[in-house]
Design an enzyme around this catalytic site. Sequence first.
Site, PDB file in Angstrom:
ATOM      1  N   GLY A  95       0.250  30.988   6.804  1.00  0.00           N
ATOM      2  CA  GLY A  95      -0.542  30.514   5.667  1.00  0.00           C
ATOM      3  C   GLY A  95      -0.713  29.002   5.678  1.00  0.00           C
ATOM      4  O   GLY A  95      -1.780  28.479   5.311  1.00  0.00           O
TER       5      GLY A  95
ATOM      6  N   ASP B 132       1.588  35.150  -2.484  1.00  0.00           N
ATOM      7  CA  ASP B 132       2.550  36.249  -2.648  1.00  0.00           C
ATOM      8  C   ASP B 132       3.495  36.207  -1.453  1.00  0.00           C
ATOM      9  O   ASP B 132       3.415  36.997  -0.520  1.00  0.00           O
ATOM     10  CB  ASP B 132       1.809  37.591  -2.696  1.00  0.00           C
ATOM     11  N   SER B 133       4.388  35.222  -1.498  1.00  0.00           N
ATOM     12  CA  SER B 133       5.232  34.957  -0.324  1.00  0.00           C
ATOM     13  C   SER B 133       6.636  35.505  -0.496  1.00  0.00           C
ATOM     14  O   SER B 133       7.019  35.938  -1.579  1.00  0.00           O
ATOM     15  CB  SER B 133       5.343  33.441  -0.148  1.00  0.00           C
ATOM     16  N   THR B 134       7.410  35.444   0.571  1.00  0.00           N
ATOM     17  CA  THR B 134       8.849  35.683   0.487  1.00  0.00           C
ATOM     18  C   THR B 134       9.482  34.446  -0.145  1.00  0.00           C
ATOM     19  O   THR B 134       8.787  33.521  -0.537  1.00  0.00           O
ATOM     20  CB  THR B 134       9.400  35.886   1.921  1.00  0.00           C
TER      21      THR B 134
HETATM   22  N1  SAM Z   1       6.391  40.139  -3.918  1.00  0.00           N
HETATM   23  C1  SAM Z   1       7.293  39.812  -2.916  1.00  0.00           C
HETATM   24  C2  SAM Z   1       8.291  38.795  -3.458  1.00  0.00           C
HETATM   25  O1  SAM Z   1       8.087  38.342  -4.574  1.00  0.00           O
HETATM   26  O2  SAM Z   1       9.303  38.550  -2.837  1.00  0.00           O
HETATM   27  C3  SAM Z   1       6.570  39.306  -1.714  1.00  0.00           C
HETATM   28  C4  SAM Z   1       5.899  40.410  -1.100  1.00  0.00           C
HETATM   29  S1  SAM Z   1       5.005  40.104   0.358  1.00  0.00           S
HETATM   30  C5  SAM Z   1       5.636  41.417   1.264  1.00  0.00           C
HETATM   31  C6  SAM Z   1       5.640  38.664   1.139  1.00  0.00           C
HETATM   32  C7  SAM Z   1       4.930  38.424   2.452  1.00  0.00           C
HETATM   33  O3  SAM Z   1       4.872  37.020   2.765  1.00  0.00           O
HETATM   34  C8  SAM Z   1       5.656  39.065   3.655  1.00  0.00           C
HETATM   35  O4  SAM Z   1       4.861  40.108   4.167  1.00  0.00           O
HETATM   36  C9  SAM Z   1       5.835  37.921   4.662  1.00  0.00           C
HETATM   37  O5  SAM Z   1       5.634  38.311   5.996  1.00  0.00           O
HETATM   38  C10 SAM Z   1       4.737  36.947   4.177  1.00  0.00           C
HETATM   39  N2  SAM Z   1       4.943  35.562   4.613  1.00  0.00           N
HETATM   40  C11 SAM Z   1       6.115  34.877   4.661  1.00  0.00           C
HETATM   41  N3  SAM Z   1       5.887  33.628   5.151  1.00  0.00           N
HETATM   42  C12 SAM Z   1       4.547  33.525   5.415  1.00  0.00           C
HETATM   43  C13 SAM Z   1       3.698  32.487   5.918  1.00  0.00           C
HETATM   44  N4  SAM Z   1       4.208  31.288   6.264  1.00  0.00           N
HETATM   45  N5  SAM Z   1       2.366  32.727   6.020  1.00  0.00           N
HETATM   46  C14 SAM Z   1       1.849  33.944   5.661  1.00  0.00           C
HETATM   47  N6  SAM Z   1       2.604  34.993   5.189  1.00  0.00           N
HETATM   48  C15 SAM Z   1       3.929  34.769   5.060  1.00  0.00           C
END
Ligand code: SAM
Length: 293
Positions: free
Chosen positions: A143, A160-162
């Site tokens: 991202g 909506d990240s980790t």
């Molecule tokens: N709702 C959840 C929470 O509050 O913890 C998050 C759900 S969603 C599954 C989080 C997503 O962010 C994951 O699929 C992860 O792979 C993605 N993610 C983490 N770091 C990222 C980055 N730098 N760029 C894009 N996506 C990323």
Amino acid sequence: MAEKRWIAETLFDDLGFRMSYQVDKVLYEMQTEHQHLVLFEHPFFGKMLMLDGATQITKRDEFIYQEMMSHVPLFAHGQAREVLIIGGGDCGIAEEVLKHKSVKRLTQVEIDPAVIEFSKEHFPEFTKPVFADKRFESVIDDGMKYVARTERRFDAIIVDSTDPQGPGKVLFSQKFYAACKRCMNKGAVLVTQNGVPMFQPNELASSVAKFRRLFADGTCYVAAIPTYVGGHMAMGWASDDRRLRQTPVKTLAARYRKAGAFSTRYWTPEVHAAAFALPRFTADVVAEARPRR
Ligand code: SAM
């Protein structure tokens, strides 16, 4: 009878506690290029996804977070056409965003293709309608890199990240928020997954302080999500249009009717407005979040 396995959420180990979940059946478990992923059946919460020991989504309570991360920015804005989701690989938020017929294009930038592939198998209720929708574009990328390079401009950006660990860490940085601002249209809004104020006050304060360096308005709104343990979850809010978060309930209700009053299980115009009324301890965290010059 074999002992049931229990899986612990290790996100708050540094605070000396763990939530443990009984496992009826492990549906999927792997170490991806970016993170450890486990999906299992829980007797009460149903399907549960954990990434690096942190609960991401459960079938029982996902609607609360997904609705508040999508309908609050979109109904506050009122005419968002170009929407960007960073992360969100399970497609739960994308499914809610696409309920807004006014949205002309939705781009989702997820770093880990494994999350999308396994969500197509295990969360078809989200991925099927989303990938069948011509307005949807799925991009596999970091991202940070995407918002730093894209020529596109957006009316709403939903992060909506980790948590700020592993691949998600950079999504809580000043340079990421600055790059988001670069690709936002006039009057656009940025919302972010921003942790649980009771256990992660510094994460919230740090993001709000960074928002206030870049935007006229930086704060958060809240909702209680049972498996995001710790009371309210904070969703970061940043915009140069201060009026957006004060959109009257009457206006929200009219926009909801105009959008076809699609079914929701948590979001209502009243809940939307109330979500910005922060409990004092959270309001204090936000009030003290000063951008360091
Ligand atoms: N709702 C959840 C929470 O509050 O913890 C998050 C759900 S969603 C599954 C989080 C997503 O962010 C994951 O699929 C992860 O792979 C993605 N993610 C983490 N770091 C990222 C980055 N730098 N760029 C894009 N996506 C990323």
